[in-house]
Design an enzyme around this catalytic site. Structure first.
Site, PDB file in Angstrom:
ATOM      1  N   LYS A 224       0.791  -1.441  -0.096  1.00  0.00           N
ATOM      2  CA  LYS A 224      -0.118   0.027   0.090  1.00  0.00           C
ATOM      3  C   LYS A 224       0.913   1.280  -0.058  1.00  0.00           C
ATOM      4  CE  LYS A 224      -3.418   2.309   2.572  1.00  0.00           C
ATOM      5  NZ  LYS A 224      -4.551   2.240   3.815  1.00  0.00           N
ATOM      6  N   GLU A 230      10.437  -4.431   4.771  1.00  0.00           N
ATOM      7  CA  GLU A 230      10.648  -5.996   4.248  1.00  0.00           C
ATOM      8  C   GLU A 230      10.187  -6.107   2.942  1.00  0.00           C
ATOM      9  OE1 GLU A 230       9.054  -4.854   6.896  1.00  0.00           O
ATOM     10  OE2 GLU A 230       9.063  -6.372   8.691  1.00  0.00           O
ATOM     11  N   GLY A 289      -5.004  -1.726   4.836  1.00  0.00           N
ATOM     12  CA  GLY A 289      -4.293  -2.863   4.457  1.00  0.00           C
ATOM     13  C   GLY A 289      -4.710  -4.299   4.845  1.00  0.00           C
ATOM     14  N   ARG A 290      -5.502  -4.536   5.929  1.00  0.00           N
ATOM     15  CA  ARG A 290      -5.667  -5.682   6.398  1.00  0.00           C
ATOM     16  C   ARG A 290      -7.190  -6.054   5.647  1.00  0.00           C
ATOM     17  NH1 ARG A 290      -4.910  -2.394  10.271  1.00  0.00           N
ATOM     18  NH2 ARG A 290      -6.603  -1.450  11.469  1.00  0.00           N
ATOM     19  N   GLU A 376      -5.171  -6.478  14.753  1.00  0.00           N
ATOM     20  CA  GLU A 376      -4.405  -5.394  14.303  1.00  0.00           C
ATOM     21  C   GLU A 376      -5.650  -4.104  14.369  1.00  0.00           C
ATOM     22  OE1 GLU A 376      -0.839  -4.540  11.410  1.00  0.00           O
ATOM     23  OE2 GLU A 376      -2.574  -3.989  10.451  1.00  0.00           O
ATOM     24  N   HIS A 407      -5.430 -32.698  17.791  1.00  0.00           N
ATOM     25  CA  HIS A 407      -4.527 -33.182  18.130  1.00  0.00           C
ATOM     26  C   HIS A 407      -3.456 -32.453  18.681  1.00  0.00           C
ATOM     27  CE1 HIS A 407      -5.896 -37.317  16.806  1.00  0.00           C
ATOM     28  NE2 HIS A 407      -6.662 -36.576  15.924  1.00  0.00           N
ATOM     29  N   LYS A 532       9.085  -0.551  14.370  1.00  0.00           N
ATOM     30  CA  LYS A 532       9.586  -0.270  13.166  1.00  0.00           C
ATOM     31  C   LYS A 532      10.734   0.803  13.210  1.00  0.00           C
ATOM     32  CE  LYS A 532       5.541  -0.742  10.185  1.00  0.00           C
ATOM     33  NZ  LYS A 532       4.590   0.023   9.193  1.00  0.00           N
TER      34      LYS A 532
HETATM   35  O1  F6P Z   1       2.287  -4.118   9.864  1.00  0.00           O
HETATM   36  C1  F6P Z   1       1.765  -3.001   9.467  1.00  0.00           C
HETATM   37  C2  F6P Z   1       1.259  -2.731   8.337  1.00  0.00           C
HETATM   38  O2  F6P Z   1       1.210  -1.522   8.103  1.00  0.00           O
HETATM   39  C3  F6P Z   1       0.113  -3.408   8.039  1.00  0.00           C
HETATM   40  O3  F6P Z   1      -1.224  -2.826   8.508  1.00  0.00           O
HETATM   41  C4  F6P Z   1      -0.088  -3.595   6.317  1.00  0.00           C
HETATM   42  O4  F6P Z   1      -0.933  -4.484   6.103  1.00  0.00           O
HETATM   43  C5  F6P Z   1       1.377  -4.072   6.443  1.00  0.00           C
HETATM   44  O5  F6P Z   1       2.105  -3.192   7.212  1.00  0.00           O
HETATM   45  C6  F6P Z   1       1.995  -3.735   5.117  1.00  0.00           C
HETATM   46  O6  F6P Z   1       2.034  -2.542   4.417  1.00  0.00           O
HETATM   47  P1  F6P Z   1       2.263  -2.198   3.140  1.00  0.00           P
HETATM   48  O7  F6P Z   1       1.115  -2.775   2.214  1.00  0.00           O
HETATM   49  O8  F6P Z   1       1.898  -0.520   3.214  1.00  0.00           O
HETATM   50  O9  F6P Z   1       3.653  -2.851   2.611  1.00  0.00           O
END
Ligand code: F6P
Length: 555
Positions: A224, A230, A289-290, A376, A407, A532
């Site tokens: 987003k 990462e 995002g979620r 979240e 199990h 972060k």
């Molecule tokens: O972990 C925090 C967060 O902002 C989530 O809410 C989101 O889904 C994820 O990181 C990934 O964010 P992006 O889509 O901006 O890479």
């Protein structure tokens, strides 16, 4: 609704404290009454199923095994009314900026709206934008799937790697797994593969690229913000991998143009990364995002794998629940009742955890997705106006497909802590199987457990039962099941793209209901920021000390 009234509505709901209302007090006062009743007794009532079940489009929610009475249900509905649940649902779905800390609308439902609907954000109708991106996805995915669009060496792009994390990964992976063995999805995915790289641990990438051919690979970067550390490192690493492995076959620009595309709200950053304009799929800040699996975040990689047609069924399923959620009265509304039961269990009965138990192997990643959606969203410390909440919000969600969970951790939920459970089952299997001479089909075996477990949790086994069975006295305390452990069961006809969309929307809305009732902001996520920032400092220290080390070794 006019903007002026929207603003006043938001400030009105922000200043309410649900825990200061009579309806809240009434529920608190009802707790001792339920403490005196065991589910074993409550389940004797023959009318209980009529009272505590909802049917919608062949989906059945059975909540007879929740620790409630008709009076408590009525109080929960009154609480929802006091919390202005219906008004908040309407506000969310019509573009009111309920994400007050980021000043954003919350419109994932617009992603699956019908084309003739009109939904406005700041006076702008967002539905045509949604459909423009959907058409782009349709054209692009059909061109890739048919071989009209090929890699830089002319080979078909049959492998898609989706890079993203959190909401840019969990929802798409849940849906990918859910449809792998759906006969339609399976057929459409013939000759194709979809892989996911989320973790910045280089092993996630290594395991995925081990056996793939870059000439056949299309990388989809999903982010987003297009700044997530990462994802950006993984994206750069995969760009390098493509450039190294395809070196000499075409220019770097051509390699990127043929093998990389992106889904983001940050078009400028995507362009700077070097991605071709034609290969950018937009979404908008009003999609959390979620809550983004129905945007290009899920729609692009999943249409490449299963076809746009299949994914349209998925969106239609989610839309069906959106309409149900907005129009059904609270006590006939599946997400609303699930949310109210969550509030009852977590806040009034004070059960901090909740298990999600799909009796369906294809839902292997469902609990992981709902963990993010729910934790979240509702793991917050303050109400909308910043007042500290006088109770812990949110639940600790976890789960595994049944019967694997049985199990593993069911011992604890039967005899240890009380963990309210959601059982999810399907009448028909995606891949029916019955061996010769077997008493029942494999799916019936699975579903025997789906039906038995809620009863075992609710009714348990008493000392008298153990005595009647002739269990030696010294073993009786170990074999006793206290029961009275609440659960709900959701039964669907079959897991298809359509019902998968319904399932997703039910759980997205359950989370919204809980947040609406608690009066917190379910749509921001400030709690993920501090870690972060600290990681940034550590990264700098790593960099400096490694550089220093390198300098010393050169000297
Ligand atoms: O972990 C925090 C967060 O902002 C989530 O809410 C989101 O889904 C994820 O990181 C990934 O964010 P992006 O889509 O901006 O890479």
């Amino acid at each position: 609704m006019l903007f002026r009234s929207m603003d006043s509505f938001v400030s009105e709901i922000s200043s309410q404290h649900i825990w200061e209302t009579q309806e809240w007090e009434a529920l608190k006062a009802a707790v001792p009454s339920i403490e005196k009743l065991h589910l074993r007794q409550l389940l004797q009532d023959e009318n209980r199923f009529n009272e505590f079940s909802i049917e919608h489009d062949n989906i059945i929610l059975d909540y007879t095994r929740q620790r409630i009475t008709p009076e408590i249900k009525e109080l929960l509905v009154k609480l929802a009314k006091r919390a202005q649940l219906q008004e908040k649902i309407n506000a969310m779905m019509s573009g009111v900026k309920l994400n007050i800390t980021e000043n954003r609308a919350v419109l994932h439902t617009a992603l699956r709206a019908k084309e003739d609907e009109h939904i406005f954000v700041d006076g702008h109708d967002v539905v045509p934008d949604v459909y423009a991106v959907r058409r782009h996805i349709k054209e692009f995915s059909e061109a890739v799937r048919s071989g009209k669009l090929v890699g830089v060496t002319g080979k078909k792009l049959t492998t898609v790697i989706s890079i993203g994390i959190g909401g840019s990964y969990l929802g798409p992976e849940f849906v990918y797994e859910a449809l792998r063995n759906d006969p339609v999805g399976h057929d459409k995915a013939e000759g194709r593969q979809l892989l996911f790289v989320a973790n910045v641990d280089p092993l996630d990438m290594a395991r995925n690229i081990e056996h793939i051919d870059p000439e056949h690979t299309l990388v989809v970067i999903v982010s987003k913000t297009f700044t997530t550390a990462e994802t950006m490192l993984n994206a750069r690493s995969l760009r390098n991998w493509l450039l190294e492995r395809l070196a000499g076959k075409a220019s770097p620009e051509a390699i990127i143009a043929h093998h990389m595309c992106a889904v983001s709200t940050n078009i400028e950053a995507v362009t700077q990364f070097g991605i071709d304009k034609e290969n950018i799929f937009a979404f908008w800040d009003w999609v959390g995002g979620r809550y983004s699996v129905c945007s290009a975040v899920g729609l692009l990689p999943l249409s490449l794998q299963y076809s746009y047609e299949v994914m349209s069924d998925f969106l239609n399923g989610a839309h069906d629940i959106d309409v149900h959620f907005r129009t059904a009265p609270i006590d006939k509304n599946i997400p609303a009742m699930l949310g109210l039961l969550g509030v009852w269990n977590a806040t009034f009965l004070q059960y901090p955890c909740r298990a999600l138990l799909p009796y369906a192997q294809p839902l292997v990643r469902f609990a992981a997705h709902i963990q993010q959606v729910d934790m979240e969203s509702n793991g917050k410390r303050v109400a909308m106006d910043g007042t500290p909440l006088p109770f812990p919000s949110g639940e600790v969600d976890f789960g595994e497909p049944g019967t694997n969970g049985q199990h593993s951790f069911y011992q604890l939920i039967h005899q240890g802590r009380v963990v309210p459970c959601d059982f999810i089952g399907f009448c028909e299997s995606q891949a029916p199987l019955k061996g010769p001479g077997e008493a029942v089909s494999n799916h019936d075996e699975l579903m025997s457990n789906f039906f038995a477990q809620p009863d075992a949790l609710a009714c348990g086994k008493s000392m008298a039962d153990l005595e009647a069975e002739g269990v030696p006295e010294r073993l009786r305390p170990h074999k006793l099941f206290s029961g009275n452990r609440p659960s709900s069961s959701l039964l669907f006809p079959k897991l298809t793209a359509y019902t998968c969309g319904q399932l997703l929307a039910i759980y997205e809305h359950r989370t919204a209901v809980e947040g609406f009732v608690w009066g917190l902001c379910s749509f921001d996520q400030w709690g993920v920021e501090l870690g972060k920032v600290l990681a940034k400092n550590v990264r700098r220290q790593f960099h400096d000390s490694r550089e220093e080390g390198d300098r010393k070794s050169v000297v």
